[in-house]
Write a protein that holds these residues in place. Structure first.
Motif, PDB file in Angstrom:
ATOM      1  N   GLY A 233       0.817  -1.215   0.000  1.00  0.00           N
ATOM      2  CA  GLY A 233       0.000   0.000   0.000  1.00  0.00           C
ATOM      3  C   GLY A 233       0.847   1.260   0.000  1.00  0.00           C
ATOM      4  N   PHE A 234       1.895   1.296   0.821  1.00  0.00           N
ATOM      5  CA  PHE A 234       2.779   2.460   0.834  1.00  0.00           C
ATOM      6  C   PHE A 234       3.594   2.544  -0.454  1.00  0.00           C
ATOM      7  N   THR A 235       3.936   1.396  -1.028  1.00  0.00           N
ATOM      8  CA  THR A 235       4.647   1.401  -2.310  1.00  0.00           C
ATOM      9  C   THR A 235       3.781   2.045  -3.385  1.00  0.00           C
ATOM     10  N   ALA A 236       2.497   1.690  -3.419  1.00  0.00           N
ATOM     11  CA  ALA A 236       1.590   2.284  -4.396  1.00  0.00           C
ATOM     12  C   ALA A 236       1.399   3.776  -4.133  1.00  0.00           C
ATOM     13  N   PHE A 237       1.295   4.161  -2.853  1.00  0.00           N
ATOM     14  CA  PHE A 237       1.128   5.580  -2.523  1.00  0.00           C
ATOM     15  C   PHE A 237       2.317   6.400  -3.002  1.00  0.00           C
ATOM     16  N   PHE A 238       3.536   5.936  -2.687  1.00  0.00           N
ATOM     17  CA  PHE A 238       4.706   6.669  -3.152  1.00  0.00           C
ATOM     18  C   PHE A 238       4.835   6.593  -4.671  1.00  0.00           C
ATOM     19  N   GLY A 239       4.325   5.495  -5.261  1.00  0.00           N
ATOM     20  CA  GLY A 239       4.321   5.413  -6.720  1.00  0.00           C
ATOM     21  C   GLY A 239       3.495   6.516  -7.343  1.00  0.00           C
ATOM     22  N   ILE A 240       2.385   6.877  -6.676  1.00  0.00           N
ATOM     23  CA  ILE A 240       1.576   8.005  -7.166  1.00  0.00           C
ATOM     24  C   ILE A 240       2.380   9.297  -7.083  1.00  0.00           C
ATOM     25  N   LEU A 241       3.084   9.493  -5.961  1.00  0.00           N
ATOM     26  CA  LEU A 241       3.882  10.717  -5.810  1.00  0.00           C
ATOM     27  C   LEU A 241       5.024  10.768  -6.826  1.00  0.00           C
ATOM     28  N   TYR A 242       5.623   9.584  -7.104  1.00  0.00           N
ATOM     29  CA  TYR A 242       6.709   9.530  -8.091  1.00  0.00           C
ATOM     30  C   TYR A 242       6.179   9.473  -9.525  1.00  0.00           C
ATOM     31  N   ASP A 243       4.854   9.289  -9.678  1.00  0.00           N
ATOM     32  CA  ASP A 243       4.240   9.149 -11.000  1.00  0.00           C
ATOM     33  C   ASP A 243       4.871   7.982 -11.760  1.00  0.00           C
ATOM     34  N   GLU A 244       4.842   6.804 -11.140  1.00  0.00           N
ATOM     35  CA  GLU A 244       5.538   5.665 -11.740  1.00  0.00           C
ATOM     36  C   GLU A 244       4.694   4.399 -11.654  1.00  0.00           C
ATOM     37  N   VAL A 245       4.582   3.707 -12.801  1.00  0.00           N
ATOM     38  CA  VAL A 245       3.902   2.415 -12.883  1.00  0.00           C
ATOM     39  C   VAL A 245       4.815   1.477 -13.658  1.00  0.00           C
ATOM     40  N   PHE A 246       5.414   0.529 -12.974  1.00  0.00           N
ATOM     41  CA  PHE A 246       6.408  -0.370 -13.580  1.00  0.00           C
ATOM     42  C   PHE A 246       7.511   0.418 -14.293  1.00  0.00           C
ATOM     43  N   GLY A 247       7.936   1.497 -13.650  1.00  0.00           N
ATOM     44  CA  GLY A 247       9.015   2.301 -14.207  1.00  0.00           C
ATOM     45  C   GLY A 247       8.587   3.241 -15.302  1.00  0.00           C
ATOM     46  N   LEU A 248       7.303   3.267 -15.665  1.00  0.00           N
ATOM     47  CA  LEU A 248       6.784   4.124 -16.735  1.00  0.00           C
ATOM     48  C   LEU A 248       5.966   5.266 -16.146  1.00  0.00           C
ATOM     49  N   HIS A 249       5.727   6.269 -16.966  1.00  0.00           N
ATOM     50  CA  HIS A 249       4.895   7.414 -16.587  1.00  0.00           C
ATOM     51  C   HIS A 249       3.753   7.481 -17.597  1.00  0.00           C
ATOM     52  N   PRO A 250       2.667   6.712 -17.339  1.00  0.00           N
ATOM     53  CA  PRO A 250       1.674   6.466 -18.396  1.00  0.00           C
ATOM     54  C   PRO A 250       0.716   7.606 -18.693  1.00  0.00           C
ATOM     55  N   LEU A 251       0.521   8.536 -17.753  1.00  0.00           N
ATOM     56  CA  LEU A 251      -0.478   9.583 -17.956  1.00  0.00           C
ATOM     57  C   LEU A 251       0.171  10.870 -18.453  1.00  0.00           C
ATOM     58  N   SER A 252      -0.643  11.665 -19.118  1.00  0.00           N
ATOM     59  CA  SER A 252      -0.119  12.926 -19.657  1.00  0.00           C
ATOM     60  C   SER A 252       0.272  13.884 -18.545  1.00  0.00           C
ATOM     61  N   GLU A 253      -0.422  13.810 -17.425  1.00  0.00           N
ATOM     62  CA  GLU A 253      -0.097  14.601 -16.248  1.00  0.00           C
ATOM     63  C   GLU A 253       0.287  13.645 -15.114  1.00  0.00           C
ATOM     64  N   PRO A 254       1.201  14.069 -14.237  1.00  0.00           N
ATOM     65  CA  PRO A 254       1.561  13.202 -13.105  1.00  0.00           C
ATOM     66  C   PRO A 254       0.338  12.829 -12.283  1.00  0.00           C
ATOM     67  N   MET A 255       0.294  11.577 -11.812  1.00  0.00           N
ATOM     68  CA  MET A 255      -0.861  11.088 -11.055  1.00  0.00           C
ATOM     69  C   MET A 255      -1.118  11.928  -9.814  1.00  0.00           C
ATOM     70  N   ALA A 256      -0.055  12.422  -9.188  1.00  0.00           N
ATOM     71  CA  ALA A 256      -0.225  13.178  -7.945  1.00  0.00           C
ATOM     72  C   ALA A 256      -1.014  14.461  -8.159  1.00  0.00           C
ATOM     73  N   THR A 257      -0.915  15.064  -9.362  1.00  0.00           N
ATOM     74  CA  THR A 257      -1.616  16.330  -9.608  1.00  0.00           C
ATOM     75  C   THR A 257      -3.127  16.144  -9.612  1.00  0.00           C
ATOM     76  N   TYR A 258      -3.580  14.954 -10.021  1.00  0.00           N
ATOM     77  CA  TYR A 258      -5.018  14.695 -10.021  1.00  0.00           C
ATOM     78  C   TYR A 258      -5.573  14.620  -8.604  1.00  0.00           C
ATOM     79  N   LEU A 259      -4.702  14.297  -7.647  1.00  0.00           N
ATOM     80  CA  LEU A 259      -5.126  14.174  -6.253  1.00  0.00           C
ATOM     81  C   LEU A 259      -4.739  15.387  -5.417  1.00  0.00           C
TER      82      LEU A 259
END
Length: 728
Positions: A444-470
């Motif tokens: 759970g904490f890995t996924a949370f920090f993944g949102i802050l790092y904007d990272e999914v399997f080492g990729l940045h899939p969205l046009s905007e960082p995931m953290a900005t949406y939250l």
């Protein structure tokens, strides 16, 4: 939470005529952790097992032997039954006779099967010779030997032997049949004597007739018959297991309970007419224990709460007299109650339950909130906490997932860790289930920090960082050239994590020392380290001697990358920090000059936390390398983009690596394989790197400041039934 449940020492004393009913009631409640009587009372002896204990244990041995022979397992039973005590002996004897008969027959068949295998193996080399078995022996004037070896050497040896008149060798490959006529004056085994020292391994020839092929067929036919009989035996045993598994497991549980009860007096102090049993129970359960036991036993019984254990650890009897402090109170600890005559000497032990007879440490019942309790498995891997020391489980719950998630920081990997953890947590019991719970939190904490790092399997899939949406701040790991300052900043953050973590450990140590020895000892033993640790790192982050310090210490929080406006503490703060460090060192030397030589731990221990940043960068770099190999990447203006995931490659962009997937169908398949294998390796490395490093920081740096472990588990006298029930 940081302390175990409060425990009370309880004494139960009474007439021997209520001994069995007292044992029965105490066992049924499952609350009393029995203390072993140490035979310290001159008028009291160690108790003896109740009548029938030996018979119960013999039956228990029989049941477990039958379970082993039948291969009974817990999953073979899905309901609880009531054991009929009157029919148990007859049922057990009948089953024992059946199983022993089948097991004996199975043993005989297995032995015969081994014999047949050995005989077949011995005859097979004779097949190629083309000679009937009965022709390989039984002559009056000839001696015969069959074996494997070098024919040339065999013939030469026979030629040179004076004991052999005439010989003939018939061969097939390395198998030879030697026929020889002994000389008239020859004695003994002429072939064995002639072939001494020659490469010739003699084969056993069976006492049979006909060709070797026909004989082997007979043996194989018999072996098939033996196998068929074995299958029938195994089938009968399987049927017995299916029919009797419930009975055997229930009988074992019933007999185990009876054995516990009948052997309970081995922990008691007894006379011809009385008994005294002592043990520990949670303090808040004493009143219920007393009332339930009094109601269940019809006869003279005295139940006393002798003392309540304090949370202290200097080796003395740090207990409260139960008569002077309410349950769960915080009144000061007192020693053993003094004599009524005012002499100040401890009162001599009595059999009325008034004074403790066994001086043992209280067992530990860890008291952690729901959710954090699964982290007891990490603490228990070192040792169970002592009753007298802080239980670090809740602190590990707060820090371990945080450090783990910070190091991995990836939504994809976090969800996988959570899925694996949930599977373990929901499908297993005990340690594996707890490890699953830990994995869920860490994921759970890995996924949370993944949102802050904007990272999914080492990729940045969205046009905007995931953290900005939250509405959260966006963090970077520092792999891209434009974010390079983040990499250095994470080392600074790791150092600060270390300072905070170690401070918690030293503060807990200070509290323990204060409770045991008072303020002076606490200041010398633990307060000195608190002063040195904080004073030194105030100096490190100050402008004092700034030219000799790494620049990123002062830029990391002044805009590169964190815009906090912190450019270092002032010269005065640095001077105060050095002075405080010196004061701490002097105090430490006053307490233990030998320990003072380890003062550099305030630097070494904190720098050990930089492994957090190192693992963060290593994991990110490994995931990037896998993606680079698979997707390919180009560099544009100091920033990289994956080729396979881009619409087009801008003119003039530098190709870093062409990638596998952009290379057509075969490249796509190869890339998919590398992607799966590569990220599986990264997933595993997350456990072996981030997991182990976080655990190491907890065990070595953190626990080493205040935690020893070595506590006793709370094992109340009783039994958790799994296969039996007392309900009719």
């Amino acid at each position: 939470m940081l302390r175990p449940e409060r425990m009370s020492k309880v004494s139960v004393a009474g007439s021997k005529r209520v001994l069995e009913s007292t044992i029965e009631a105490t066992h049924e409640m499952g609350l009393l952790h029995l203390s072993e009587y140490d035979e310290s009372w001159p008028e009291f002896d160690l108790g003896r097992s109740l009548e029938g204990a030996e018979e119960v244990n013999e039956k228990l041995v029989t049941v477990r032997s039958l379970e082993n022979m039948l291969g009974v397992a817990a999953e073979d039973v899905d309901e609880r039954i009531v054991i009929d005590e009157t029919a148990l002996d007859d049922e057990l004897e009948s089953l024992r006779a059946q199983v022993n008969e089948l097991d004996d027959r199975r043993g005989e068949l297995r032995a015969r099967r081994r014999e047949l295998d050995e005989e077949i193996a011995a005859v097979e080399p004779l097949v190629d010779l083309g000679i009937d078995i009965d022709l390989l022996g039984g002559y009056d004037s000839l001696v015969v030997s069959v074996g494997e070896g070098d024919r040339t050497a065999v013939e030469a040896a026979l030629e040179n032997s004076d004991a052999v008149d005439v010989f003939e060798v018939m061969s097939s490959g390395r198998t030879h049949a030697v026929f020889a006529k002994p000389a008239a004056d020859a004695t003994g085994d002429v072939l064995a004597d002639a072939l001494v020292g020659i490469e010739f391994a003699t084969l056993s020839v069976p006492d049979a007739e006909g060709s070797p092929e026909a004989y082997i067929e007979e043996l194989r036919a018999e072996k098939a018959s033996v196998d068929s009989d074995l299958e029938a035996i195994e089938s009968d045993l399987d049927e017995l297991r299916a029919e009797q598994a419930g009975f055997l497991l229930s009988a074992e549980e019933h007999l185990s309970i009876e054995a516990q009860k009948k052997e309970a007096p081995l922990s008691f102090a007894t006379t011809d007419n009385a008994f005294v049993a002592e043990g520990w129970i949670p303090t808040d359960r004493f009143e219920a224990f007393e009332s339930s036991l009094t109601a269940a036993v019809d006869g003279p019984l005295d139940i006393d709460e002798i003392k309540r254990a304090q949370f202290k650890s200097n080796g003395d009897h740090h207990v409260e007299d139960a008569d002077q402090s309410p349950a769960g109170g915080d009144s000061p600890a007192v020693e053993e109650p003094a004599a009524a005559d005012g002499s100040g000497e401890p009162e001599e032990a009595r059999a009325d339950g008034g004074v403790v007879t066994v001086d043992d440490q209280p067992p530990v019942v860890q008291d952690n909130p729901r959710g954090s309790g699964v982290f007891e498995v990490l603490v228990g891997a070192v040792a169970k906490p002592k009753y007298s020391e802080f239980d670090p489980t809740f602190l590990v719950f707060l820090t371990f997932p945080l450090m783990f998630g910070f190091m991995i920081g990836d939504v994809g990997f976090g969800l996988l860790y959570m899925a694996i953890g949930y599977y373990l947590y929901s499908n297993y019991d005990g340690g594996l289930s707890d490890i699953g719970g830990v994995a869920v939190w860490a994921g759970g904490f890995t996924a949370f920090f993944g949102i802050l790092y904007d990272e999914v399997f080492g990729l940045h899939p969205l046009s905007e960082p995931m953290a900005t949406y939250l509405g959260l701040p966006v963090l970077h790991k520092g792999l891209k050239p434009e974010y390079a300052e983040w990499a250095l900043a994470w080392f600074v953050v790791s150092v600060l994590i270390g300072v905070v973590h170690l401070n918690i450990g030293y503060i807990l140590s200070f509290v323990e020392d204060f409770e045991i020895h008072g303020f002076k000892e606490a200041l010398l033993e633990s307060g000195s380290w608190i002063l040195m640790l904080n004073g030194f790192w105030l100096f490190v982050f100050s402008d004092l001697f700034a030219g000799a310090k790494p620049e990123f210490l002062f830029t990391a929080f002044s805009g590169a990358p964190f815009p906090f406006g912190f450019e270092g503490f002032s010269l005065l703060v640095g001077q105060v920090g050095l002075a405080v460090t010196g004061v701490g060192l002097v105090l430490l030397a006053l307490g233990s000059w030998i320990e003072a030589v380890e003062f550099l731990n305030i630097l070494v221990n904190v720098l050990s936390y930089t492994r957090i940043a190192a693992v963060l960068l290593a994991k990110a770099g490994t995931a990037f390398a896998v993606n680079l190999i698979v997707f390919g990447a180009y560099n544009e203006g100091g920033n990289y983009h994956f080729i396979f995931l881009s619409d087009h490659i801008p003119e003039g962009a530098e190709i870093m690596f062409g990638g596998l997937m952009p290379g057509g169908t075969l490249g796509f398949i190869a890339g998919l394989l590398v992607l799966l294998v590569g990220h599986s390796a990264v997933l595993a490395l997350g456990i072996t790197s981030a997991g182990l490093q976080a655990v190491r920081l907890e065990y070595v740096e953190f626990f080493g400041k205040f935690y020893e472990g070595g506590g006793r588990a709370y094992l109340p006298f009783g039994y958790d039934r799994s296969y039996t029930t007392t309900d009719e």
